[in-house]
Design a protein around this motif. Structure first.
Motif, short mmCIF file in Angstrom:
data_model
loop_
_atom_site.label_atom_id
_atom_site.label_comp_id
_atom_site.label_asym_id
_atom_site.label_seq_id
_atom_site.Cartn_x
_atom_site.Cartn_y
_atom_site.Cartn_z
N VAL A 158 -47.17 12.12 -35.65
CA VAL A 158 -48.11 11.06 -35.33
C VAL A 158 -48.81 11.27 -33.99
O VAL A 158 -50.02 11.11 -33.87
N THR A 159 -48.05 11.65 -32.97
CA THR A 159 -48.67 11.77 -31.64
C THR A 159 -49.23 13.17 -31.40
O THR A 159 -50.08 13.35 -30.54
N GLY A 160 -48.73 14.16 -32.15
CA GLY A 160 -49.18 15.53 -31.91
C GLY A 160 -48.62 16.08 -30.61
O GLY A 160 -48.98 17.16 -30.16
N LYS A 161 -47.68 15.35 -30.00
CA LYS A 161 -47.08 15.85 -28.76
C LYS A 161 -46.16 17.01 -29.06
O LYS A 161 -45.46 17.02 -30.07
N ARG A 162 -46.17 17.96 -28.19
CA ARG A 162 -45.34 19.14 -28.35
C ARG A 162 -43.86 18.75 -28.38
O ARG A 162 -43.39 17.91 -27.62
N PHE A 163 -43.12 19.39 -29.30
CA PHE A 163 -41.68 19.18 -29.39
C PHE A 163 -41.01 19.68 -28.12
O PHE A 163 -41.32 20.77 -27.65
N PRO A 164 -40.08 18.94 -27.57
CA PRO A 164 -39.40 19.43 -26.37
C PRO A 164 -38.61 20.70 -26.65
O PRO A 164 -38.46 21.56 -25.80
N LEU A 165 -38.06 20.84 -27.88
CA LEU A 165 -37.24 22.01 -28.19
C LEU A 165 -37.97 22.90 -29.18
O LEU A 165 -38.83 22.44 -29.92
N GLU A 166 -37.56 24.17 -29.22
CA GLU A 166 -38.24 25.09 -30.13
C GLU A 166 -37.77 24.96 -31.57
O GLU A 166 -38.57 24.87 -32.49
N GLY A 167 -36.46 24.93 -31.78
CA GLY A 167 -35.94 24.81 -33.14
C GLY A 167 -35.90 23.36 -33.60
O GLY A 167 -36.17 22.45 -32.82
N GLU A 168 -35.57 23.16 -34.89
CA GLU A 168 -35.42 21.79 -35.39
C GLU A 168 -33.95 21.49 -35.64
O GLU A 168 -33.21 22.35 -36.11
N TYR A 169 -33.55 20.29 -35.32
CA TYR A 169 -32.15 19.90 -35.48
C TYR A 169 -32.06 18.56 -36.19
O TYR A 169 -32.98 17.75 -36.09
N PRO A 170 -30.94 18.32 -36.90
CA PRO A 170 -30.82 17.03 -37.60
C PRO A 170 -30.64 15.85 -36.63
O PRO A 170 -30.94 14.71 -36.98
N PHE A 171 -30.12 16.12 -35.43
CA PHE A 171 -29.93 15.03 -34.46
C PHE A 171 -30.38 15.44 -33.07
O PHE A 171 -30.30 16.61 -32.71
N TYR A 172 -30.86 14.45 -32.36
CA TYR A 172 -31.24 14.68 -30.97
C TYR A 172 -30.62 13.57 -30.14
O TYR A 172 -30.40 12.47 -30.64
N CYS A 173 -30.35 13.84 -28.89
CA CYS A 173 -30.01 12.73 -28.03
C CYS A 173 -30.62 12.90 -26.65
O CYS A 173 -30.99 14.00 -26.25
N LEU A 174 -30.80 11.78 -26.00
CA LEU A 174 -31.42 11.77 -24.69
C LEU A 174 -30.41 11.19 -23.71
O LEU A 174 -29.83 10.13 -23.97
N VAL B 170 -35.16 6.24 -41.32
CA VAL B 170 -34.71 6.90 -40.09
C VAL B 170 -33.74 6.01 -39.31
O VAL B 170 -33.69 4.80 -39.52
N GLY B 171 -32.97 6.64 -38.47
CA GLY B 171 -32.04 5.90 -37.62
C GLY B 171 -32.13 6.39 -36.19
O GLY B 171 -32.29 7.57 -35.94
N TYR B 172 -32.08 5.47 -35.27
CA TYR B 172 -32.06 5.82 -33.84
C TYR B 172 -31.46 4.63 -33.12
O TYR B 172 -31.20 3.60 -33.75
N GLY B 173 -31.24 4.74 -31.85
CA GLY B 173 -30.71 3.58 -31.16
C GLY B 173 -29.94 3.90 -29.91
O GLY B 173 -29.93 5.03 -29.43
N GLY C 107 -33.32 13.60 -36.57
CA GLY C 107 -34.38 14.60 -36.66
C GLY C 107 -35.64 14.05 -37.31
O GLY C 107 -36.75 14.39 -36.93
N ARG C 108 -35.46 13.19 -38.31
CA ARG C 108 -36.61 12.65 -39.03
C ARG C 108 -37.48 11.79 -38.11
O ARG C 108 -38.70 11.84 -38.15
N SER C 109 -36.81 10.99 -37.27
CA SER C 109 -37.58 10.13 -36.37
C SER C 109 -38.38 10.97 -35.38
O SER C 109 -39.53 10.65 -35.05
N GLN C 110 -37.78 12.07 -34.93
CA GLN C 110 -38.48 12.91 -33.96
C GLN C 110 -39.64 13.66 -34.60
O GLN C 110 -40.67 13.89 -33.99
#
Lengths: 556, 255
Positions: A352-368, A469-472, A343-346
């Motif tokens: 930084v980019t000001g791009k709209r979040f894909p989801l409405e709520g906030e979550y601790p983890f995301y995956c693609l 942050v962690g991602y990968g 969540g922190r990385s997102q």
């Protein structure tokens, strides 16, 4: 900003008489800090600038610190000969054409030579006086034979896009650049086997294959400049590994020149060949320490017509693991990427980019999740079933499915933009690690707790670190542990190392999952390999390169 | 005070991030095995309709998505319903019999009558034909007010204010319902279709109809003679020095 690609894409095809510029303003980092770290963490590109001001053009190459100064414990090995006029003359006669030899010995060619001496991160700089660009395997062989006889050290170089300083000289090693060996030798449309020179640029190879409905089994950010020989030499991982596997499996044959000039012709196009030791594997990930790869043959899969991308929010790392195993079960052969973002990385990408979040709520983890297959209807049905099942069983809390190509790119941008956005505050300590999948994220929590406890993480300028942050690549159990910082700070470095490496060692992980060793990680190999392993590796190095002229001071 | 009954006509087109290719016989753009999605201007229309409902300055009774196209056009109608349309109507028209703008406008006129719509929001053009005529023709046929290339829409009761971008600035129009609005790029930023909404959309009603159901038949007035790709740009050449450049310019007749 978020609409820029949409606007751009539409502008291309729809004539709209209007200024699009306000929407096209690109994010520029406000502060850039010169890399001054002494850790082995990989740094972000485009950082150097002493006074912390924004500069649109890169600082002159001279500003990069010499590798020999960054690593004062390294001494030039006196057994290597110094380059002389006679040597240069030999090479000029051998290679003939003027453009094949960049001679910095008899004249001042520092500007021409600089790009070969320093890496793209502007973190390493060597002092070579000679760059050779052979055009054939035979020329490479003659060069190495002469260098070996005369004890001249060399560095093989491809697109020079590595992250660990493996492709640039440390002292005065001669650079052997393969850019002129850039021909595709053969492609078999039935078997999908491609045979090409080492200097072919990855994107060129992939575009060539795209026309034939095939795909290069490797994709990475630097594809526009990296060369396939370098990719094989460093055993690059990248985005397609989950689907197509590592180069150790896909590369069917290698033509390489050994340090004494011997041409090892193992350019086999056979998928099966159980006749003796599989020597080519030594060159895959060998980082140019036992020979120079001059050509490869590689099996390329059919290109997928149908691509879908979904993006999820999840409540815990346990749920991420469940989603991954569900994805493998239900999507199986069409699953082509499973990427983890915390969540922190997102949040950082969003800030930084000001791009709209894909989801409405906030979550601790995301995956693609990306699927690619040959049949849109078949894939859609599978994906729909998968999405329904993970939503209904509450594994996934929320999610979106890209409806068109632009949304696919926008969702990928939330994953691929992390690296760039983390550099927003000044710098990043980056670690590229392999860990057992169940422990993957625990390290991030441990490192964050450690830094918070030490009082170095905070919201204002008095704290050096911004966040951990962690991602990968979840699919490959490959974690990118990143610490975004406002400035490079000894205290932070001491907290990170050797803590991170020891943590990885305890879990039997790897301190370098896909970036290699080069000069940056050479000293830390012991955390991932035991003494016996390292001794056996050194035996191989000595066997193939008894005079040690190949890419010295690096690797093991 | 009347409630809004919004009709949103949408079109399935080649995805705008995909490079189209002309077929060998130069009669059309190749569509087989090419990624298709909703016309980007139509995404803005459906998004705006949903936002009007969310703002609720004038209650929205119903949002109906409509498409006339091949069977696959169902996919984009499902997307429209995932974004927020209540139901949709699909008039099946095979790709080879694609309608012209006037044909579409006449069809839409019938649909408006049938659905008792009082607001039609549609894209200012589709990115495949680039005709940019349907909205205007529809307003003419219905004898309704129209505002094209909208960049802002607000509705209070019966009164509609539309801001549109024109050469040299913006123009603000005010009119009363019923009306036709065509959308431009800056109107809004369409949302992603969320998974719960995609699932709900599967259960929403999708009516299949034919041109005959509306008492219409194919009546094409135009014939496509030839389709060609734009000429490819020629690469530049490098010259060694100033003299080389001068002689090259002379050679090209520029000096």
């Amino acid at each position: 900003m978020a609409t820029s690609s949409r606007v751009l894409a539409s502008l291309r095809r729809v004539s709209v008489p209007r200024q699009a510029s306000p929407l096209l303003q690109r994010f520029q980092p406000a502060i850039r800090v010169r890399w001054a770290g002494t850790t082995s963490a990989t740094s972000e590109p485009h950082q150097p600038n002493e006074n912390g001001t924004v500069s649109s053009s890169p600082a002159p190459a001279k500003a990069i610190k010499l590798t020999s100064e960054t690593y004062p414990e390294l001494q030039r090995n006196s057994k290597f000969a110094k380059l002389s006029q006679d040597h240069v003359k030999y090479f000029q006669e051998l290679l003939g054409s003027e453009s094949a030899v960049v001679d910095g010995l008899s004249k001042d060619a520092s500007e021409d030579i600089e790009p070969f001496n320093s890496d793209w991160m502007r973190k390493y700089r060597g002092q070579t006086k000679l760059v050779l660009k052979p055009q054939s395997t035979q020329e490479v062989s003659s060069i190495l034979e002469y260098c070996n006889k005369n004890r001249l050290a060399v560095v093989p170089q491809g697109g020079n896009t590595g992250l660990v300083g493996g492709s640039v000289p440390v002292f005065d090693e001669i650079v052997i650049n393969l850019q002129k060996m850039n021909k595709i030798r053969a492609f078999d449309e039935v078997s999908g086997i491609l045979v090409a020179d080492a200097g072919v640029i990855l994107e060129v190879a992939d575009n060539f294959l795209a026309e034939k409905n095939h795909i290069f089994p490797l994709d990475l950010g630097a594809k526009g400049s990296c060369q396939i020989g370098g990719n094989v030499s460093t055993n690059a991982g990248g985005l397609r590994l989950l689907r197509y596997g590592s180069l150790h499996g896909n590369v069917l044959g290698i033509e390489a020149v050994l340090p004494d000039g011997t041409i090892m012709n193992d350019l086999s196009t056979l998928r099966k060949n159980n006749t003796g030791y599989d020597l080519k594997q030594l060159f895959i990930g060998g980082e140019g320490t036992i020979g120079i790869i001059t050509a490869i043959s590689i099996i390329c899969p059919q290109r997928s017509e149908a691509i879908n991308v979904a993006y999820f929010g999840l409540e815990s790392y346990e749920q991420v693991q469940k989603a991954f195993s569900e994805a493998k079960t239900q999507l199986s052969e069409i699953l082509s990427a499973f990427e983890l973002m915390d969540g922190r990385s997102q949040k950082i990408v969003n800030t930084v980019t000001g791009k709209r979040f894909p989801l409405e709520g906030e979550y601790p983890f995301y995956c693609l999740i990306e699927t690619s297959g040959s049949n849109t209807d078949h894939d859609s049905e599978k994906l729909q079933n998968f999405l329904e099942s993970v939503m209904e069983s509450s594994i996934v809390s929320d999610g979106v499915l890209a409806q068109d190509q632009t949304q696919i790119q926008d969702l990928w941008a939330y994953r691929e933009g992390i690296s760039e956005c983390l550099g927003h505050w000044g710098g990043v300590y980056k670690y590229d690690l392999s860990l057992p999948i169940s422990d993957l994220y625990e390290l991030v929590n441990d490192v964050r707790d450690r830094l918070i406890e030490a009082g170095v993480v905070g919201d204002d300028d008095s704290f050096p670190a911004v966040d951990v942050v962690g991602y990968g690549h979840m699919g490959d159990a490959n974690l990118h542990l990143n610490v975004a910082v406002r400035r490079y700070d000894k205290k932070v470095e001491k907290l990170l190392e050797p803590f991170v490496y020891e943590w990885v060692q305890r879990k039997n992980g790897s301190i370098s999952a896909e970036h290699g060793l080069g000069i940056a990680k050479k000293a830390y190999i012991g955390y991932s390999r035991d003494e016996t392993m390292i001794r056996l590796m050194k035996q191989i190095k000595n066997l193939y390169d008894p005079n040690g002229i190949m890419n010295p001071y690096k690797y093991i | 005070m009347s409630k809004l009954r919004i009709l949103v006509p949408i079109k399935r087109v080649i995805d705008y991030a995909t490079k189209p290719h002309v077929n060998r016989t130069q009669t059309a753009v190749m569509t087989a095995n090419v990624k298709h999605s909703m016309n980007p201007f139509d995404e803005l229309s459906i998004e705006e309709a949903v936002r009007l409902r969310e703002r609720n300055t004038t209650p929205v009774e119903e949002i109906v998505a409509f498409s006339a196209g091949p069977p696959k056009a169902q996919d984009i109608l499902r997307t429209a319903m995932a974004i927020g349309a209540d139901r949709s109507i699909h008039v099946v028209v095979e790709e080879k019999d694609a309608l012209e703008p006037l044909g579409v406008a006449k069809l839409l006129q019938k649909v408006v009558d049938e659905q008792k719509s009082n607001l039609v929001i549609l894209g200012k053009q589709s990115i495949d034909d680039d005709a940019g005529q349907t909205g205007q023709m529809l307003a003419g046929l219905l004898n309704w007010a129209q505002a094209t290339q909208a960049s802002k829409v607000s509705i209070e009761g019966e009164s509609v204010t539309v801001t549109r971008e024109v050469d040299g600035g913006v123009e603000t129009l005010k009119t009363k319902l019923p009306m036709v609005i065509t959308t431009d790029l800056r109107l809004n930023e369409p949302r992603y279709a969320s998974l719960p909404n995609i699932m709900k959309a599967k259960k929403k009603k999708l009516e299949k109809k034919t041109l005959a159901d509306y008492g219409l038949a194919e009546n094409l007035k135009l014939k496509t003679i030839k389709v060609t790709e734009p000429p490819t740009r020629k690469g530049g050449v490098k010259v060694e020095d100033v003299d080389g450049m001068i002689s090259k310019l002379k050679e090209l007749g520029a000096l």
